[in-house]
Design an enzyme around this catalytic site. Sequence first.
Site, PDB file in Angstrom:
ATOM      1  CG  HIS A 158      -5.413  -2.569   0.133  1.00  0.00           C
ATOM      2  ND1 HIS A 158      -4.865  -2.081  -1.257  1.00  0.00           N
ATOM      3  CD2 HIS A 158      -5.270  -2.031   0.785  1.00  0.00           C
ATOM      4  CE1 HIS A 158      -3.957  -1.405  -0.626  1.00  0.00           C
ATOM      5  NE2 HIS A 158      -4.466  -1.200   0.786  1.00  0.00           N
TER       6      HIS A 158
ATOM      7  CG  ASP B  88      -6.024  -2.909  -3.779  1.00  0.00           C
ATOM      8  OD1 ASP B  88      -7.293  -2.291  -3.483  1.00  0.00           O
ATOM      9  OD2 ASP B  88      -4.913  -3.066  -3.535  1.00  0.00           O
TER      10      ASP B  88
ATOM     11  CB  SER C 211      -0.736   0.061   0.949  1.00  0.00           C
ATOM     12  OG  SER C 211      -1.908   0.633   0.737  1.00  0.00           O
TER      13      SER C 211
END
Length: 191
Positions: free
Chosen positions: A164, A131, A54
């Site tokens: 994610h 995601d 991330s």
Amino acid sequence: NVDYRASSGYGRDWRTAIYRHMGGRDLQDYVDASKYVGTEYGIDPERVFIYGGSYGGFITLMALFNEAEHFGGGAALRSVTDWAHYNQGYTSRILNEPQDDEEAYERSSPIYFAENFRADQHLVMLHGMIDTNVHFSDVVRLAQRLIELGKSNWELAVYPVENHGFVEPSSWTDEYRRIFELFERTLREPG
């Protein structure tokens, strides 16, 4: 694990150090760490590997694209490549609105620095196709940019069933196998 600027718990100046430039002062903390291991332990920069997911994936890309002399390779997991395509509520507090502060978005987005990726570096990007936080199209745009620039020593691993935060054990195993193999190929001393 670097506790880089903009993390919480250290006061306003530390927290706001990335205003209008993500990948600026926070990235310098990683550069300082690379210099430290070089000075203290004699580790050459080409054997320093950076990785994260991330925001950590974003920092990995910024490190390889903007501070290449300090890092030999990296793994960018589910990374933001262009902040103009990310969550507006989060990003606008740091970079303002894209239409109002184009400069902040450009200097903070790895896709604008892909041409700096060096042939002696190594990169693996890993991203889930579903995601909902950092959209898959973000890493696809960067992959296309690297192709257009004729860059080598990078790869993209795609995970069709992952969001994610990965949940499938087989995806986790594959992801970290790829990272480990990149470590082994690029960081192990010859012989």
